[in-house]
Design an enzyme around this catalytic site. Structure first.
Site, short mmCIF file in Angstrom:
data_model
loop_
_atom_site.label_atom_id
_atom_site.label_comp_id
_atom_site.label_asym_id
_atom_site.label_seq_id
_atom_site.Cartn_x
_atom_site.Cartn_y
_atom_site.Cartn_z
CG ASP A 79 -2.06 0.95 1.11
OD1 ASP A 79 -1.85 2.06 0.57
OD2 ASP A 79 -3.18 0.63 1.57
CG ASP A 80 1.51 5.56 -0.94
OD1 ASP A 80 2.28 5.74 -1.91
OD2 ASP A 80 0.85 6.48 -0.42
CE LYS A 155 -6.02 1.48 -0.31
NZ LYS A 155 -5.70 1.32 1.11
CG ASP A 157 -5.51 6.48 -2.22
OD1 ASP A 157 -6.56 7.11 -2.00
OD2 ASP A 157 -4.76 6.07 -1.32
NE ARG A 213 -11.55 3.54 2.39
CZ ARG A 213 -10.37 4.12 2.54
NH1 ARG A 213 -9.27 3.53 2.14
NH2 ARG A 213 -10.27 5.31 3.14
CG ASP A 217 -7.59 6.78 5.06
OD1 ASP A 217 -8.28 6.67 4.03
OD2 ASP A 217 -6.36 7.00 5.04
C1 GLA Z 1 -4.96 7.03 1.57
C2 GLA Z 1 -5.83 5.79 1.57
C3 GLA Z 1 -5.30 4.80 2.58
C4 GLA Z 1 -3.87 4.42 2.23
C5 GLA Z 1 -3.02 5.69 2.19
C6 GLA Z 1 -1.62 5.39 1.67
O1 GLA Z 1 -5.04 7.71 2.77
O2 GLA Z 1 -7.16 6.12 1.82
O3 GLA Z 1 -6.10 3.63 2.61
O4 GLA Z 1 -3.85 3.78 1.01
O5 GLA Z 1 -3.59 6.67 1.33
O6 GLA Z 1 -0.82 6.52 1.64
#
Ligand code: GLA
Length: 491
Positions: A79-80, A155, A157, A213, A217
């Site tokens: 994730d990122d 995923k 964003d 989503r 968060d």
């Molecule tokens: C956003 C997304 C999170 C995560 C972060 C990563 O805030 O909503 O779920 O992926 O970025 O930086």
């Protein structure tokens, strides 16, 4: 016509009808994937952007060794922060060799060898939320690269989107560009939007993606309001999704559009926090049960090598997972909210009743106590099924199965043995191997682990009643009374 040719024609008709109905079910998914909510593990909740190859290997090994993989938790999402901070001169993303010394393609191979999936991340913007290069305008370049590495999941964003949001059309076009790019690779890639509910993805995203989503968060808190998550749980649409949203905040928002779920497309309530330490046992049980019953993807977000026995028991509960992975893909709905005077420290004093139907006609009923102290919750079948006296479900006699009953939740003793490596998950009492036998097969065969602990029968006109702890849940599976004693194929 000879009996033989009649038999051949009948068989042909049967096979064709079965194929057609299977196809019709698949067609709901835009790419045939995510027929049930996705399951897996993601780096972000536990590690933020501080992870590397060792983190991935440790957690991937735990997925296999602790039995998570065989329950269906397969995808490992990076994730990122996967790449270098700049693209190369030809516009390609550059992998970060110091974080991932074996190389992403090799790491993906290792995941596949172990029966896991490789999940990647980017943003439909100039940068990712962590400030790495985003994929807006680079959709085909990036999708081709991920496919060449062996990615199974994206995923995607919403950070730095250059103002290309504010109407459903703007958002849909931006996310559709990546959907088309992923499809053009010819690789099966589950596509998970992360646009925080911006522009109401539940109204348009099912034709281009597998999930989206629907809120800001999540944080590891039950109902504490935060300034960074300004919209309340009762708001249907939130202009400023933010972050730091509690379980109850997200659940309230999601309650407005649970009916938008269908096989192949799921409202994503964000990753699980179970195991991260910010909530107590009852709160985590409620969080996990509701994410499962409302059909959110179940993506764990904790350190899998640091799990407590209790939290492990939550994440592997087969009766709850069988509800999440039920073939009908239908979410439970909130039927009733009752205010109580005994408010908790954040002013919440609410009893909620949720219910919904499963594929085989069973029902899920959940009583939630979002108040200050343990309380007896008692509601009639009419109230449980939406308050309409003529509702056919209110007229039936139901056998009750407690999905958190002692007989079906793995004991702490057994969980501890699995966690310390002295017992294989597959040999443990209370563990269900969904790879050896799918959830729907297990249900067809009346596997008791998938139903929960039998706790009695409720007659038409009677009340359902339970003592529900503070911030806790009572969740039952209801089977029509004469069904549970017989095998499904005899019915
Ligand atoms: C956003 C997304 C999170 C995560 C972060 C990563 O805030 O909503 O779920 O992926 O970025 O930086």
């Amino acid at each position: 016509m000879t009996p033989n040719s009649r038999f051949i024609i009948l068989t042909w008709l049967l096979v064709n009808c079965i194929n057609k109905s299977a196809l019709a079910a698949k067609r709901l998914s835009y790419n045939g994937l995510a027929q049930t909510p996705q399951m897996g593990w993601d780096t972000y909740n536990a590690y933020a952007l501080e992870y590397n190859e060792t983190t991935i290997t440790t957690n991937a090994n735990a997925l296999v060794q602790l039995g998570f993989r065989d329950l269906g938790y397969r995808v490992v999402i990076f994730d990122d922060a996967m790449t270098e901070l700049n693209r190369s001169s030809d516009g390609s993303l550059v992998e970060n060799a110091s974080k991932f010394p074996s190389g992403l393609a090799q790491i993906a191979d290792n995941l596949h060898r172990d029966g896991l999936q490789f999940g990647v991340y980017s943003s439909a913007g100039r940068f990712t939320c962590g400030g790495y290069p985003g994929s807006l305008g680079y959709e085909y370049t990036d999708a081709t690269w991920w496919a060449s590495l062996g990615a199974d999941y994206l995923k995607y964003d919403n950070c730095y989107n250059e103002g290309l949001s504010g109407t459903p059309k703007l958002s849909q076009d931006r996310y559709a560009a990546m959907s088309n790019a992923l499809n053009s690779t010819g690789r099966q890639i589950t596509y998970s939007l992360c646009n925080w509910g911006d522009d109401k993805p539940w109204e348009w995203a099912s034709t281009i993606s597998n999930s989206a989503r629907m809120s800001g968060d999540i944080n590891d808190g039950f109902d504490m309001p935060t300034a960074s998550c300004p919209c309340g749980p009762d708001e249907y649409y939130c202009q400023v999704p933010g972050h730091g949203c509690s379980v109850i905040n997200i659940l309230g928002k999601a309650s407005h559009f649970v009916s938008k779920n269908q096989p192949g497309y799921w409202n994503d309530l964000d990753m699980l926090e179970v195991g991260n330490g910010g909530m107590d046992y009852d709160e985590y049980k409620l969080h996990f049960s509701m994410w499962a019953a409302i059909k959110s993807p179940l993506i764990m977000g904790n350190k899998l090598d640091q799990l407590s026995a209790q939290d492990f028991g939550i994440l592997v509960n087969p009766a709850v997972l069988a509800i999440s992975q039920d073939p009908a893909g239908s979410a439970i709905q909130r039927q009733l909210v009752r205010q109580v005077n005994d408010k908790d420290e954040y002013g919440f004093g609410e009893l909620q009743v949720w219910s919904g139907e499963l594929d085989n006609g069973d029902q899920v009923v959940a009583f939630l106590n979002i108040g200050n102290s343990s309380t007896t919750m008692e509601f009639s079948l009419v109230e449980v099924f939406g308050g309409i006296r003529t509702n056919k479900n209110a007229q039936k006699r139901w056998d009750l199965f407690d999905v958190w009953g002692n007989e079906t939740v793995m004991s702490n003793e057994v969980a501890t043995q699995i966690l310390n490596g002295t017992l294989a998950a597959g040999d443990a009492t209370g563990y269900y191997n969904a790879t050896a036998m799918s959830w729907s097969q297990g249900l067809n065969q009346n596997n008791p682990l998938l139903f929960g602990t039998p706790v009695g029968t409720v007659q038409p006109g009677e009340m359902l009643s339970a003592e529900v702890p503070r911030h806790g849940i009572q969740m039952w599976r209801l089977r029509e009374a004469n069904m549970s004693s017989r095998k499904r194929d005899e019915v």
